[in-house]
Design a protein around this motif. Structure first.
Motif, PDB file in Angstrom:
ATOM      1  N   ALA A   1       0.904  -1.099  -0.089  1.00  0.00           N
ATOM      2  CA  ALA A   1       0.261   0.007   0.022  1.00  0.00           C
ATOM      3  C   ALA A   1       0.960   1.113  -0.005  1.00  0.00           C
ATOM      4  CB  ALA A   1      -0.775  -0.007   1.098  1.00  0.00           C
ATOM      5  N   MET A   2       0.451   2.239  -0.599  1.00  0.00           N
ATOM      6  CA  MET A   2       1.181   3.476  -0.621  1.00  0.00           C
ATOM      7  C   MET A   2       1.130   4.233   0.851  1.00  0.00           C
ATOM      8  SD  MET A   2       0.419   7.281  -2.616  1.00  0.00           S
ATOM      9  CE  MET A   2       1.650   7.006  -3.951  1.00  0.00           C
ATOM     10  N   LEU A   3      -0.050   3.869   1.444  1.00  0.00           N
ATOM     11  CA  LEU A   3      -0.003   4.574   2.832  1.00  0.00           C
ATOM     12  C   LEU A   3      -0.856   3.547   3.604  1.00  0.00           C
ATOM     13  CD1 LEU A   3       0.008   7.090   4.898  1.00  0.00           C
ATOM     14  CD2 LEU A   3      -2.408   7.600   4.006  1.00  0.00           C
ATOM     15  N   GLU A   4      -0.532   3.350   4.912  1.00  0.00           N
ATOM     16  CA  GLU A   4      -1.034   2.266   5.722  1.00  0.00           C
ATOM     17  C   GLU A   4      -1.062   2.767   7.076  1.00  0.00           C
ATOM     18  OE1 GLU A   4      -0.920  -2.396   6.674  1.00  0.00           O
ATOM     19  OE2 GLU A   4       0.349  -1.454   5.391  1.00  0.00           O
ATOM     20  N   LEU A   5      -2.226   2.890   7.936  1.00  0.00           N
ATOM     21  CA  LEU A   5      -2.382   3.234   9.422  1.00  0.00           C
ATOM     22  C   LEU A   5      -2.864   2.022   9.825  1.00  0.00           C
ATOM     23  CD1 LEU A   5      -2.716   5.919   7.750  1.00  0.00           C
ATOM     24  CD2 LEU A   5      -4.206   6.637   9.694  1.00  0.00           C
ATOM     25  N   ALA A   6      -2.261   1.424  10.942  1.00  0.00           N
ATOM     26  CA  ALA A   6      -2.636   0.639  11.753  1.00  0.00           C
ATOM     27  C   ALA A   6      -2.700   0.812  13.244  1.00  0.00           C
ATOM     28  CB  ALA A   6      -1.646  -0.579  11.447  1.00  0.00           C
ATOM     29  N   GLY A   7      -3.814   0.573  13.873  1.00  0.00           N
ATOM     30  CA  GLY A   7      -4.233   0.813  15.205  1.00  0.00           C
ATOM     31  C   GLY A   7      -3.582   2.044  15.877  1.00  0.00           C
ATOM     32  N   VAL A   8      -4.275   3.366  14.971  1.00  0.00           N
ATOM     33  CA  VAL A   8      -3.790   4.459  15.481  1.00  0.00           C
ATOM     34  C   VAL A   8      -4.601   4.947  16.614  1.00  0.00           C
ATOM     35  CG1 VAL A   8      -3.380   6.919  14.652  1.00  0.00           C
ATOM     36  CG2 VAL A   8      -2.758   5.077  13.214  1.00  0.00           C
ATOM     37  N   HIS A   9      -3.886   5.404  17.671  1.00  0.00           N
ATOM     38  CA  HIS A   9      -4.926   6.185  18.871  1.00  0.00           C
ATOM     39  C   HIS A   9      -4.344   7.472  18.951  1.00  0.00           C
ATOM     40  CE1 HIS A   9      -7.008   2.490  20.522  1.00  0.00           C
ATOM     41  NE2 HIS A   9      -5.906   1.961  19.866  1.00  0.00           N
ATOM     42  N   VAL A  10      -5.204   8.473  18.782  1.00  0.00           N
ATOM     43  CA  VAL A  10      -4.963  10.013  19.202  1.00  0.00           C
ATOM     44  C   VAL A  10      -5.715  10.581  20.268  1.00  0.00           C
ATOM     45  CG1 VAL A  10      -4.972  12.267  17.811  1.00  0.00           C
ATOM     46  CG2 VAL A  10      -3.922  10.217  16.759  1.00  0.00           C
ATOM     47  N   PHE A  11      -4.942  11.130  20.956  1.00  0.00           N
ATOM     48  CA  PHE A  11      -5.535  11.823  22.091  1.00  0.00           C
ATOM     49  C   PHE A  11      -5.335  13.395  22.221  1.00  0.00           C
ATOM     50  CE2 PHE A  11      -5.057   7.575  23.716  1.00  0.00           C
ATOM     51  CZ  PHE A  11      -6.094   7.517  24.628  1.00  0.00           C
ATOM     52  N   TYR A  12      -6.373  14.244  22.699  1.00  0.00           N
ATOM     53  CA  TYR A  12      -6.399  15.595  22.858  1.00  0.00           C
ATOM     54  C   TYR A  12      -6.371  15.755  24.208  1.00  0.00           C
ATOM     55  CZ  TYR A  12      -6.928  16.401  17.650  1.00  0.00           C
ATOM     56  OH  TYR A  12      -6.362  16.296  16.392  1.00  0.00           O
TER      57      TYR A  12
ATOM     58  N   LEU B   1      -9.107   9.496  18.206  1.00  0.00           N
ATOM     59  CA  LEU B   1      -9.007   8.282  17.280  1.00  0.00           C
ATOM     60  C   LEU B   1      -8.592   6.862  17.986  1.00  0.00           C
ATOM     61  CD1 LEU B   1      -6.741   9.384  14.241  1.00  0.00           C
ATOM     62  CD2 LEU B   1      -9.253   9.483  14.502  1.00  0.00           C
ATOM     63  N   LYS B   2      -9.395   5.917  17.869  1.00  0.00           N
ATOM     64  CA  LYS B   2      -9.592   4.757  18.661  1.00  0.00           C
ATOM     65  C   LYS B   2      -9.026   3.550  17.995  1.00  0.00           C
ATOM     66  CE  LYS B   2     -13.264   6.994  21.289  1.00  0.00           C
ATOM     67  NZ  LYS B   2     -14.993   6.934  21.438  1.00  0.00           N
ATOM     68  N   GLY B   3      -7.917   3.427  17.522  1.00  0.00           N
ATOM     69  CA  GLY B   3      -7.238   2.225  16.710  1.00  0.00           C
ATOM     70  C   GLY B   3      -7.729   2.332  15.293  1.00  0.00           C
ATOM     71  N   ILE B   4      -7.574   3.577  14.685  1.00  0.00           N
ATOM     72  CA  ILE B   4      -7.895   3.430  13.060  1.00  0.00           C
ATOM     73  C   ILE B   4      -6.959   2.699  12.278  1.00  0.00           C
ATOM     74  CG2 ILE B   4      -7.738   5.022  11.210  1.00  0.00           C
ATOM     75  CD1 ILE B   4     -10.225   5.399  12.802  1.00  0.00           C
ATOM     76  N   ASP B   5      -7.533   1.782  11.362  1.00  0.00           N
ATOM     77  CA  ASP B   5      -7.045   1.088  10.299  1.00  0.00           C
ATOM     78  C   ASP B   5      -7.657   1.818   9.305  1.00  0.00           C
ATOM     79  OD1 ASP B   5      -5.515  -0.764  12.326  1.00  0.00           O
ATOM     80  OD2 ASP B   5      -7.142  -1.998  12.255  1.00  0.00           O
ATOM     81  N   LEU B   6      -6.511   1.921   8.279  1.00  0.00           N
ATOM     82  CA  LEU B   6      -6.937   2.613   7.175  1.00  0.00           C
ATOM     83  C   LEU B   6      -5.839   2.418   6.076  1.00  0.00           C
ATOM     84  CD1 LEU B   6      -8.281   6.233   6.574  1.00  0.00           C
ATOM     85  CD2 LEU B   6      -6.323   5.483   5.049  1.00  0.00           C
ATOM     86  N   VAL B   7      -6.237   2.033   4.792  1.00  0.00           N
ATOM     87  CA  VAL B   7      -5.073   1.650   3.615  1.00  0.00           C
ATOM     88  C   VAL B   7      -5.478   2.614   2.302  1.00  0.00           C
ATOM     89  CG1 VAL B   7      -4.357  -0.078   2.056  1.00  0.00           C
ATOM     90  CG2 VAL B   7      -4.613  -0.597   4.370  1.00  0.00           C
TER      91      VAL B   7
END
Length: 242
Positions: free
Chosen positions: A2-13, A19-25
């Motif tokens: 994949a050109m771009l791959e997000l796996a298990g991304v968590h972001v807090f402010y 973001l609660k565990g985003i997976d995206l391709v």
């Protein structure tokens, strides 16, 4: 790969879990739409990719590069450009000066001018306004400039955040037509957009976020016909003919 791959991304402010565990391709050559209600995490996803916010957990990889190890200002050199929500053009500067800033990492002046001509071909209005102060332009013209400025780094991946926000329908159609042309010319696009119907007609695939998680994902044509999408994001059954 994949050109771009997000796996298990968590972001807090702070204490807010955005973001609660985003997976995206995103595969090379695609237009991928990222849809959802306000506050679902769409813009946060783009900001995480471009290094403007740092995930607490997970990984983000672009063509094999670990983006979490890099500062945001190095991403354009890799081929990632971000046109943010709200346009954020430099109002006291001219169109030409805004475009030049978009190419700040480009040392080859001939290549910069070639890219500028490409941007003017995509957005003839910008060529007409090239000496005008950006702050005096209409919202649609400023959106064209924001996209054009991002393109000045010659990205392989273009992150677009709400390009239709606050614009008249005719201008939205023009901008979406140009996004399709940008993609046709070899730029992969990850698009955040409130206008779900228009985005699904433009995109190859889509992800729908709800409160920081992926609720639905699939081919855009399938999601246009999905009853859940019809009721939640496309104006109900009456919107199907639109």
């Amino acid at each position: 790969m994949a050109m771009l791959e997000l796996a298990g991304v968590h972001v807090f402010y702070g204490h807010v879990h955005a973001l609660k565990g985003i997976d995206l391709v995103v595969d090379e050559g695609e237009i991928v739409a990222l849809l959802g209600a306000n506050g679902a995490g769409k813009s946060t996803t783009l900001r995480a990719i471009s290094g403007l916010v740092r995930p607490r957990e997970g990984s983000i990889r672009f063509q094999g590069h670990d983006l979490l190890r890099l500062p945001a200002h190095q991403l354009p050199a890799l081929g990632v450009a971000h046109a943010p929500e709200g346009r954020r053009v430099f109002g006291p500067l001219t169109v030409d000066e805004n475009l030049t800033l978009g190419a700040y990492r480009q040392a080859d002046r001939a290549a910069v001018e070639e890219t500028r001509r490409w941007v003017f071909d995509l957005f003839p209005r910008l060529k007409e306004r090239r000496h005008q102060l950006a702050g005096t332009m209409s919202g649609g013209e400023q959106q064209m400039l924001a996209i054009g400025r991002a393109l000045m780094s010659r990205p392989r991946l273009l992150l677009l955040d709400e390009p239709s926000l606050g614009l008249a329908p005719l201008v939205v159609r023009q901008i979406f037509h140009t996004i399709r042309e940008i993609n046709r010319q070899g730029v992969t696009v990850l698009l955040v957009e409130q206008n779900a119907r228009a985005a699904l007609k433009l995109a190859h695939r889509a992800y729908v976020l709800e409160t920081g998680t992926v609720a639905v994902a699939g081919p855009a044509s399938d999601l246009l016909r999905d009853p859940r999408m019809q009721e939640a994001y496309l104006g109900g059954r009456a919107g199907r003919a639109g």
